[in-house]
Design an enzyme around this catalytic site. Structure first.
Site, short mmCIF file in Angstrom:
data_model
loop_
_atom_site.label_atom_id
_atom_site.label_comp_id
_atom_site.label_asym_id
_atom_site.label_seq_id
_atom_site.Cartn_x
_atom_site.Cartn_y
_atom_site.Cartn_z
N SER A 125 0.76 -1.25 0.00
CA SER A 125 0.00 0.00 0.00
C SER A 125 0.79 1.30 0.00
O SER A 125 0.25 2.33 -0.39
CB SER A 125 -0.96 0.02 1.19
OG SER A 125 -0.26 -0.15 2.39
N ALA A 126 2.04 1.32 0.48
CA ALA A 126 2.77 2.60 0.55
C ALA A 126 3.01 3.16 -0.86
O ALA A 126 3.16 2.38 -1.81
CB ALA A 126 4.09 2.41 1.27
N SER A 129 -1.49 6.24 -1.94
CA SER A 129 -2.40 6.89 -2.89
C SER A 129 -3.65 6.04 -3.12
O SER A 129 -4.77 6.53 -3.06
CB SER A 129 -1.69 7.16 -4.22
OG SER A 129 -1.13 5.98 -4.74
N LYS A 130 -3.46 4.74 -3.37
CA LYS A 130 -4.61 3.87 -3.63
C LYS A 130 -5.35 3.53 -2.34
O LYS A 130 -6.57 3.37 -2.34
CB LYS A 130 -4.16 2.60 -4.35
CG LYS A 130 -3.51 2.89 -5.71
CD LYS A 130 -2.97 1.63 -6.36
CE LYS A 130 -2.13 1.96 -7.58
NZ LYS A 130 -0.84 2.60 -7.24
N CYS A 246 2.70 -1.10 -12.51
CA CYS A 246 3.04 0.04 -13.37
C CYS A 246 4.15 -0.40 -14.32
O CYS A 246 5.16 0.29 -14.49
CB CYS A 246 3.44 1.28 -12.56
SG CYS A 246 4.86 1.04 -11.48
#
Length: 476
Positions: A125-126, A129-130, A246
């Site tokens: 998670s870091a 943003s999401k 990404c």
């Protein structure tokens, strides 16, 4: 342009082999060498999109909507040189998050026609943003588990969650591979934005490809296979998960999803994303995955797959040694006393889907929905610290104000722009009005920015030291 950006020949060759016929290799290379557009997402835990647009109407900001995120905007600013976006008053008050537009796509895919949000896992998670995007959809209801393996990134993740007023979140610090065994079939929805080779990030990071090689891609893919298997095991039957990266190669994207399908058969369904937003079909694969080349939407390269779990699957058996949980639930009487004190002193009501837990003199607010997992997983940090108890009552915490205050409380004080700057620089404020007593919520342009305490004719600054800014603050 970034004419000198490093793009390995082997990477170009790999893309040439897999790029769909309707896309141009020349456009791809040109896009990679063009700097990325800045983008932000409005934090609807604190402000509506309409109110945000009104608030920034007097700034020299040009905001263009992101098609796949109702709260996302590309941003162009005339004052970019003088004030960094992170040092604007709106950012420091948690009204928006600086987030690359493509990275908004996975959460949009997870949330589409999905109201199963009682217990959600963000597995990698870091910086948040999401996680904060998911939190906006949950509106601080239910429970959100945010996991991060890298210890160095947990502090940033935690800071972003607090700034955005998220209080239904619990942080864990594990290799994501443990969830399948430690919390089998525990989560309604899961986001796995997997660690990857970062090929899509070339537009924002000149060195994104510095350590890239075909061998390193295969090493990363091996990790991703373990992560997606664990995520699927941790997902409840009937639940939805999104796998995203990404990066652009098949090894870390389509092949990982097909590995999961081969591993668990008919339990796995790929749900097509062709109609996720207008134009999504330009980036869709035969399976309905989004494979976003940077030139399609003038964005980062990205991959998104939505996966439905149709039946239970086996999970690994693990032996757990959790240690003692250092908190105890507050009694009904203690909870009522704390709630009354909070309302009396700060005009704030405790949220209904949360519970008070105590550790020594500390008072914490935990999401109720997480109680079943307290005996299953070791949490690094949970909920928010409301207060510290002392002889005369409670010392309320900055994070509680940022999460629970609205800005219209009876004990709130509106600061001028100059005073707000002083506040963010950690200095005490000397308002012109008659001094009050006790603690006071300070606001700037209607939104809370912290808590202070009257000491004679000044307000003692209660901003945590790590949030103090020294220079380059917002313009008036």
């Amino acid at each position: 342009m970034h004419p000198n950006i490093y793009i390995p020949d082997a990477f170009i060759e790999q893309i040439r082999k897999i790029m769909p016929d309707h896309l141009s290799m020349d456009d791809f290379i040109a896009s990679c060498k063009t700097p990325l557009r800045r983008s932000i997402r409005v934090n609807t835990l604190k402000i509506s999109v309409t109110d945000f647009l009104e608030r920034v109407a007097d700034k020299n900001w040009t905001l263009t909507p992101v098609p796949w995120c109702e709260t996302g905007f590309w941003i162009e600013r005339e004052d970019e040189e003088s004030v960094s976006l992170g040092n604007t008053a709106e950012h420091m008050a948690g009204l928006f998050y600086i987030q690359e537009a493509s990275s908004m796509m996975p959460v949009t895919a997870l949330l589409k026609d999905n109201d199963a949000l009682d217990c959600v896992l963000d597995m990698a998670s870091a910086p948040g943003s999401k996680t904060t995007q998911i939190a906006c959809a949950m509106q601080n209801r239910g429970a959100l588990v945010a996991n991060e393996l890298a210890a160095s990134r947990i502090k940033v993740l935690h800071s972003n969650l607090l700034r955005c007023g998220v209080y239904n979140v619990a942080l864990t610090h594990f290799d994501g591979c443990v969830f399948g065994g430690w919390a089998p079939e525990s989560f309604d929805s899961i986001l796995l934005d997997a660690p990857c080779s970062g090929e899509g990030a070339i537009r924002k990071d000149d060195d994104a490809m510095a350590n890239w090689s075909l061998e390193s891609v295969e090493d990363i893919a091996a990790v991703q296979r373990k992560l997606i298997e664990s995520a699927f095991q941790a997902l409840k039957p009937g639940g939805v998960m999104v796998y995203s990266t990404c990066t652009l190669n098949l090894s870390e994207n389509q092949n990982i999803c097909h590995f999961l399908k081969d591993r668990f058969g008919d339990s796995v369904e790929f749900e097509p994303l062709n109609d996720l937003f207008d134009g999504a079909d330009q980036a869709c694969t035969a399976e309905g995955f989004l494979h976003v080349y940077p030139q399609i939407f003038d964005s980062e390269g990205f991959f998104v797959a939505r996966i439905r779990k149709h039946a239970s699957v086996e999970s690994p058996q693990v032996k757990k040694r959790l240690g003692k949980f250092p908190f105890n639930p507050a009694s009904d009487q203690d909870t009522q006393i704390i709630a009354k004190e909070l309302e009396t002193t700060l005009d704030i009501t405790l949220p209904s889907e949360s519970e008070i837990w105590l550790r020594d003199k500390e008072v914490w607010l935990f999401p109720s929905q997480l109680r079943p997992l307290l005996t299953e997983i070791r949490f690094q940090r949970m909920g928010i610290k409301l207060a510290e108890q002392h002889k005369k009552g409670y010392r309320w915490q900055h994070e509680a104000i940022m999460a629970l205050a609205k800005g219209d409380e009876k004990v709130s004080l509106a600061l001028t722009a100059e005073q707000a700057k002083e506040w963010f620089m950690g200095r005490d404020i000397r308002p012109e009005q008659t001094p009050g007593k006790g603690e006071i919520i300070v606001t700037y342009r209607d939104y809370p920015i912290g808590i202070g305490k009257w000491v004679s004719n000044r307000i003692k600054n209660g901003l945590p030291r790590e949030l103090v800014r020294d220079t380059n603050l917002f313009d008036i």
